[in-house]
Every structure is written in structure tokens, then in C-alpha cells.
Design a protein around this motif. Structure first.
Motif, mmCIF file in Angstrom:
data_model
loop_
_atom_site.group_PDB
_atom_site.id
_atom_site.type_symbol
_atom_site.label_atom_id
_atom_site.label_comp_id
_atom_site.label_asym_id
_atom_site.label_seq_id
_atom_site.Cartn_x
_atom_site.Cartn_y
_atom_site.Cartn_z
ATOM 1 N N LEU A 260 0.799 -1.228 0.000
ATOM 2 C CA LEU A 260 0.000 0.000 0.000
ATOM 3 C C LEU A 260 0.833 1.280 0.000
ATOM 4 O O LEU A 260 0.269 2.382 -0.034
ATOM 5 C CB LEU A 260 -0.978 -0.003 1.186
ATOM 6 C CG LEU A 260 -2.147 -0.980 1.009
ATOM 7 C CD1 LEU A 260 -2.979 -1.066 2.273
ATOM 8 C CD2 LEU A 260 -3.046 -0.582 -0.163
ATOM 9 N N ALA A 261 2.153 1.139 0.016
ATOM 10 C CA ALA A 261 2.996 2.349 -0.079
ATOM 11 C C ALA A 261 2.740 2.975 -1.448
ATOM 12 O O ALA A 261 2.614 2.264 -2.456
ATOM 13 C CB ALA A 261 4.457 1.983 0.079
ATOM 14 N N GLY A 262 2.586 4.287 -1.474
ATOM 15 C CA GLY A 262 2.341 4.971 -2.741
ATOM 16 C C GLY A 262 0.866 5.227 -3.007
ATOM 17 O O GLY A 262 0.515 5.853 -4.009
ATOM 18 N N THR A 263 -0.007 4.759 -2.105
ATOM 19 C CA THR A 263 -1.450 5.040 -2.241
ATOM 20 C C THR A 263 -1.660 6.549 -2.115
ATOM 21 O O THR A 263 -1.086 7.168 -1.217
ATOM 22 C CB THR A 263 -2.228 4.325 -1.106
ATOM 23 O OG1 THR A 263 -1.902 2.949 -1.130
ATOM 24 C CG2 THR A 263 -3.738 4.496 -1.267
ATOM 25 N N PRO A 264 -2.487 7.160 -3.005
ATOM 26 C CA PRO A 264 -2.733 8.596 -2.849
ATOM 27 C C PRO A 264 -3.258 8.901 -1.445
ATOM 28 O O PRO A 264 -4.106 8.171 -0.929
ATOM 29 C CB PRO A 264 -3.799 8.896 -3.914
ATOM 30 C CG PRO A 264 -3.652 7.795 -4.914
ATOM 31 C CD PRO A 264 -3.187 6.583 -4.146
ATOM 32 N N ARG A 265 -2.711 9.956 -0.863
ATOM 33 C CA ARG A 265 -3.092 10.272 0.531
ATOM 34 C C ARG A 265 -4.541 10.725 0.608
ATOM 35 O O ARG A 265 -5.041 11.427 -0.271
ATOM 36 C CB ARG A 265 -2.172 11.357 1.086
ATOM 37 C CG ARG A 265 -0.859 10.780 1.596
ATOM 38 C CD ARG A 265 -0.285 11.622 2.712
ATOM 39 N NE ARG A 265 -1.152 11.625 3.891
ATOM 40 C CZ ARG A 265 -0.950 12.403 4.942
ATOM 41 N NH1 ARG A 265 0.061 13.253 4.956
ATOM 42 N NH2 ARG A 265 -1.764 12.361 5.979
ATOM 43 N N LEU A 266 -5.180 10.338 1.695
ATOM 44 C CA LEU A 266 -6.577 10.724 1.926
ATOM 45 C C LEU A 266 -6.636 12.219 2.233
ATOM 46 O O LEU A 266 -5.795 12.735 2.969
ATOM 47 C CB LEU A 266 -7.083 9.931 3.137
ATOM 48 C CG LEU A 266 -8.550 10.052 3.500
ATOM 49 C CD1 LEU A 266 -9.418 9.443 2.409
ATOM 50 C CD2 LEU A 266 -8.825 9.344 4.831
ATOM 51 N N ALA A 267 -7.648 12.904 1.686
ATOM 52 C CA ALA A 267 -7.825 14.327 2.012
ATOM 53 C C ALA A 267 -8.065 14.452 3.516
ATOM 54 O O ALA A 267 -8.791 13.633 4.098
ATOM 55 C CB ALA A 267 -9.019 14.886 1.249
ATOM 56 N N TRP A 268 -7.476 15.477 4.133
ATOM 57 C CA TRP A 268 -7.629 15.612 5.593
ATOM 58 C C TRP A 268 -9.090 15.776 5.986
ATOM 59 O O TRP A 268 -9.516 15.345 7.051
ATOM 60 C CB TRP A 268 -6.758 16.753 6.138
ATOM 61 C CG TRP A 268 -7.088 18.125 5.620
ATOM 62 C CD1 TRP A 268 -6.526 18.767 4.565
ATOM 63 C CD2 TRP A 268 -8.068 19.035 6.153
ATOM 64 N NE1 TRP A 268 -7.092 20.001 4.393
ATOM 65 C CE2 TRP A 268 -8.035 20.202 5.365
ATOM 66 C CE3 TRP A 268 -8.971 18.976 7.222
ATOM 67 C CZ2 TRP A 268 -8.881 21.291 5.600
ATOM 68 C CZ3 TRP A 268 -9.805 20.062 7.462
ATOM 69 C CH2 TRP A 268 -9.751 21.201 6.656
ATOM 70 N N THR A 269 -9.872 16.388 5.107
ATOM 71 C CA THR A 269 -11.303 16.577 5.418
ATOM 72 C C THR A 269 -11.991 15.212 5.565
ATOM 73 O O THR A 269 -12.857 15.042 6.421
ATOM 74 C CB THR A 269 -11.999 17.374 4.303
ATOM 75 O OG1 THR A 269 -11.565 16.851 3.047
ATOM 76 C CG2 THR A 269 -11.654 18.848 4.375
ATOM 77 N N GLU A 270 -11.608 14.249 4.728
ATOM 78 C CA GLU A 270 -12.234 12.922 4.817
ATOM 79 C C GLU A 270 -11.841 12.218 6.107
ATOM 80 O O GLU A 270 -12.628 11.469 6.691
ATOM 81 C CB GLU A 270 -11.834 12.046 3.620
ATOM 82 C CG GLU A 270 -12.635 12.296 2.366
ATOM 83 C CD GLU A 270 -14.129 12.019 2.542
ATOM 84 O OE1 GLU A 270 -14.904 12.986 2.384
ATOM 85 O OE2 GLU A 270 -14.526 10.869 2.824
ATOM 86 N N PHE A 271 -10.595 12.452 6.543
ATOM 87 C CA PHE A 271 -10.183 11.842 7.806
ATOM 88 C C PHE A 271 -11.006 12.419 8.951
ATOM 89 O O PHE A 271 -11.551 11.681 9.785
ATOM 90 C CB PHE A 271 -8.676 12.036 8.071
ATOM 91 C CG PHE A 271 -8.244 11.264 9.283
ATOM 92 C CD1 PHE A 271 -7.974 9.908 9.211
ATOM 93 C CD2 PHE A 271 -8.174 11.879 10.530
ATOM 94 C CE1 PHE A 271 -7.640 9.170 10.343
ATOM 95 C CE2 PHE A 271 -7.840 11.154 11.670
ATOM 96 C CZ PHE A 271 -7.562 9.801 11.578
ATOM 97 N N VAL A 272 -11.138 13.755 8.977
ATOM 98 C CA VAL A 272 -11.910 14.393 10.056
ATOM 99 C C VAL A 272 -13.370 13.940 9.985
ATOM 100 O O VAL A 272 -14.009 13.669 11.010
ATOM 101 C CB VAL A 272 -11.794 15.935 9.989
ATOM 102 C CG1 VAL A 272 -12.624 16.582 11.092
ATOM 103 C CG2 VAL A 272 -10.339 16.378 10.085
ATOM 104 N N ARG A 273 -13.894 13.832 8.772
ATOM 105 C CA ARG A 273 -15.278 13.350 8.619
ATOM 106 C C ARG A 273 -15.436 11.945 9.210
ATOM 107 O O ARG A 273 -16.448 11.622 9.836
ATOM 108 C CB ARG A 273 -15.670 13.296 7.137
ATOM 109 C CG ARG A 273 -16.069 14.636 6.542
ATOM 110 C CD ARG A 273 -16.352 14.472 5.049
ATOM 111 N NE ARG A 273 -16.526 15.760 4.398
ATOM 112 C CZ ARG A 273 -17.662 16.463 4.424
ATOM 113 N NH1 ARG A 273 -18.723 15.979 5.012
ATOM 114 N NH2 ARG A 273 -17.722 17.637 3.844
ATOM 115 N N THR A 274 -14.418 11.094 8.982
ATOM 116 C CA THR A 274 -14.508 9.714 9.503
ATOM 117 C C THR A 274 -14.598 9.733 11.028
ATOM 118 O O THR A 274 -15.410 9.011 11.636
ATOM 119 C CB THR A 274 -13.294 8.875 9.037
ATOM 120 O OG1 THR A 274 -13.171 9.003 7.615
ATOM 121 C CG2 THR A 274 -13.450 7.409 9.410
ATOM 122 N N ILE A 275 -13.781 10.579 11.651
ATOM 123 C CA ILE A 275 -13.830 10.708 13.117
ATOM 124 C C ILE A 275 -15.232 11.180 13.534
ATOM 125 O O ILE A 275 -15.841 10.645 14.475
ATOM 126 C CB ILE A 275 -12.769 11.738 13.603
ATOM 127 C CG1 ILE A 275 -11.352 11.243 13.303
ATOM 128 C CG2 ILE A 275 -12.987 12.096 15.077
ATOM 129 C CD1 ILE A 275 -10.719 10.353 14.320
#
Ligand code: SAM
Ligand code: DTB
Ligand code: SF4
Length: 341
Positions: A260-275
């Protein structure tokens, strides 16, 4: 633009009135109830501010919003793992530079737990790179659990799949929490791990519950999954009955050599939304802002705390990868007026 004299309560009401139907948690554990999943997806789709306000309001109903609990991790058995988890630097089959080491001696574990307690951690989590513990592996781990418990720390282990009777042995030794993550939504699972299946994970979680331990169960985002996948993961976690006491949400730590190295990084907004969605659907669980903080700005971490995260991994290392330094976390907490939970 917002009217100048609109009160906080009015704004709250407007955001809370957004037409999102509420569905209670599903009773069946797998697959997650379709309505709950649908609800999770509707929450993900809310305007960011509405979602955050809703999550924060839920958070305040159940927790002190200015307290964050701290757990320290220790890898007691590093590397050489036979499994093929596509994110993991400890899988023997990937060339990540993590060397296989034997089980750590008891005195080293106790010394690390003492340091964690001095730094202010309240829970000590011991992780092993095993598919699951063999009978001969478990005995020395039981000694570790007894010794850490004697330091008046909460104890947690993450050792992989448990066989019949092993959860009871851990409980009797004084284990408070067992961490075992679902990692992904059911439909994404086989893209990430093939050496065990989703049901194996649910079976271990069931054994932990039956033995009377607290469940720590979460997952990883940023592995290339869709928003539906993230909603499916959170819905699946929320459909566990009872819901996990502790829910670690990890942002993938990309390690060179893993698939999974090289996977496009998740947008920070999506991470906060997940929380935020996790907080809304699991209102009484501790939601942990887990792996991935080293690559996250402090502003994003602060938003995660606003969105309902109320626990972190605390200490310079996770298992094999870096975590923010203790002094940096202490400074961030001081800046935000956050007290230990
Ligand atoms: N071997 C045991 C198992 O897999 O259950 C316990 C240790 S394992 C490292 C615990 C969890 O750490 C995994 O289930 C996964 O959620 C998380 N994890 C491992 N590598 C990660 C990474 N690179 N980024 C984010 N989370 C990771
Ligand atoms: C969890 O959900 N995250 C922690 C803990 N439970 C065991 C592990 C994160 C590991 C990150 C990669 C590493 O340091 O090896
Ligand atoms: Fe092994 Fe756990 Fe890593 Fe999977 S996540 S490879 S089981 S250490």
C-alpha cells in the motif's frame, strides 16, 4: 452570511435539523445493517461544518470535550509475521527493513510501562506481530499483563486471533482491553488481507466479549477505499453489539516495501469526517485518533478533537513507526486547553 446576532443555540438547531434520518444501530453484526450504512453515508455527505457541529454536540452530551485519554503502545514481539496485511511493515513477506525479533523480556516491558506511566499515559498496550498467540507464546504475555496491571495502569493487548480459552486466560491475568481491528468495510477486506477473513476477526471479537473484556476495535482509512468504504467500516463497527468501548481510527502510515505504499493520501477533510461519523454513530465509545498523526498538522488534529476524538496514542513510537514526540503533544494539549482524560 450568518446574521450577526444569531445565537449558538440557533446555529446548533439549524445544523441539527438537517434532514438526515436516524437509524438505530443494527443488531446483526455482519454485514452491517444496510440502513445504518446508508445513514453513515448521509452523514459523510453533510456540509463539513454541519457534520462537525453535530458530532461535537453529540460528543458534549457524553464526554467532557476538553479531556483526551492517552495510551502508550509497545511492540513486545516485532516483525516476522506470517500474515499478508497490505499496510503492515511487520509482515515477513514484505521488505520493509523491520527485522524479526524475539519476544521482549519481561523487565524491559515493565521498564517501558513505568516510563509510560511517568509521562502520563493511563493505558499500556502491548502489540505482537503474530497471526495469533500459540499456547507457549501466551504464558510470558500473561506475566507481562500481571506486571503492568500491578503498576496500576490499564492493560491492553493486541496479539492477533485468539483461540478458545485464550481470552479467558488473558482476562484472568488482568487484561482490561483487547485490541482487534476490523480494518476495512467487509467488501474491501480481501483487497488488503487474504490470510484470514472478516469472520475470523468477528469470531475473535466475540471471544473477547464473552470473556468479559473491553473491546478496542477500529480500522484504517487512506488505503485507497471509497467514501462508501469508509462509511461501511464505521457502520460495521457501530453495528457490533455492544459497541466497542474504544475505537481506534488509523490514517494509513505508508511504509516503503508494503503493497500500500504509494497510495494517494486521503484528504484531511475525509479523515476528520470519519472521526465525526464514528463519534455520532458510537456516541459512548472512546474514539482514538490513532496512527498517522506524525503526518498530520496540529490544526487537523485539533479539528479531530472537536469532531469527537477523545483518545490518542502517546509516546514517540507506535509499534515500529514514529508518533509525535511527547513534548510536542504536551505543548499541543496546553495550547488547546486539553487535560488528560
Ligand atoms: N498482529 C496483530 C493483528 O494484526 O491483529 C496485532 C498487531 S497489528 C500491527 C494491529 C493493528 O495495527 C492492525 O490491525 C492495523 O489496524 C494497525 N496497523 C498496522 N500497520 C499499520 C499502518 N501502517 N498504518 C496504520 N495502521 C496500521
Ligand atoms: C491500532 O488501531 N493502531 C495501533 C494499535 N491499534 C496496535 C497500531 C498502529 C501501527 C502503525 C504502524 C506501526 O507502527 O508499525
Ligand atoms: Fe501481522 Fe498484525 Fe501486521 Fe497483519 S497487522 S502483518 S497480523 S503484525
Amino acid at each position: 452570511m450568518m446574521a450577526k446576532n444569531l445565537k449558538y443555540q440557533d446555529v446548533t438547531k439549524a445544523a441539527m435539523d438537517t434532514p438526515v434520518t436516524f437509524h438505530p444501530p443494527a443488531r446483526d453484526a455482519s454485514p452491517a445493517h444496510a440502513a445504518l450504512r446508508e445513514h453513515a453515508l448521509e452523514l459523510f455527505a453533510l456540509p463539513f461544518n454541519d457534520l462537525l457541529l453535530r458530532a461535537h454536540t453529540t460528543h458534549r452530551e457524553h464526554f467532557d470535550p476538553n479531556r483526551v485519554q492517552r495510551s502508550t503502545l509497545l511492540s513486545i514481539k516485532t516483525g516476522g509475521c506470517p500474515e499478508d496485511c497490505g499496510y503492515c511493515p511487520q509482515a515477513a513477506r514484505y521488505h520493509t527493513g523491520v527485522e524479526s525479533q524475539p519476544l521482549m523480556p519481561l523487565d524491559e516491558v515493565v521498564a517501558a510501562a513505568r516510563r509510560a506511566k511517568e509521562n502520563g499515559a493511563t493505558r499500556f498496550c502491548m502489540g505482537a506481530a503474530w497471526r495469533g498467540p500459540k499456547a507457549r507464546d501466551l504464558e510470558p504475555v500473561l506475566d507481562m499483563v500481571r506486571a503492568v496491571k500491578a503498576l496500576e495502569l490499564e492493560t491492553c493487548c493486541t496479539l492477533g486471533m485468539l483461540k478458545e480459552g485464550q481470552a479467558e486466560q488473558l482476562r484472568e491475568a488482568g487484561l482490561d482491553y483487547y485490541n482487534h481491528n476490523l480494518d476495512t468495510a467487509p467488501e474491501d477486506y480481501a483487497n488488503v488481507i487474504t490470510t484470514r477473513d472478516y469472520q475470523d476477526r468477528l469470531d475473535t471479537l466475540e471471544r473477547v466479549r464473552r470473556a468479559g473484556m473491553h473491546v478496542c476495535c477500529g480500522g484504517i482509512v487512506g488505503m485507497g477505499e471509497s467514501r462508501e468504504g469508509r462509511a461501511g467500516l464505521v457502520a460495521q463497527l457501530a453495528s457490533l453489539d455492544p459497541q466497542p468501548e474504544s475505537v481506534p481510527i488509523n490514517d494509513l502510515v505508508q511504509v516503503e516495501g508494503t503493497p500500500l505504499a504509494g497510495t494517494p493520501r486521503l484528504a484531511w477533510t475525509e479523515f476528520v469526517r470519519t472521526i465525526a461519523v464514528a463519534r455520532i454513530l458510537m456516541p459512548r465509545s472512546m474514539v482514538r485518533l490513532s496512527a498517522g498523526r506524525s503526518a498530520m498538522s496540529e490544526a487537523v488534529q485539533a479539528l479531530c478533537f472537536f469532531a469527537g476524538a477523545n483518545s490518542i496514542f502517546y509516546g514517540d513510537k507506535l509499534l515500529t513507526t514514529d508518533n509525535p514526540e511527547v513534548a510536542r503533544d504536551d505543548a499541543l494539549f496546553a495550547e488547546l486547553g486539553i487535560a488528560p482524560g
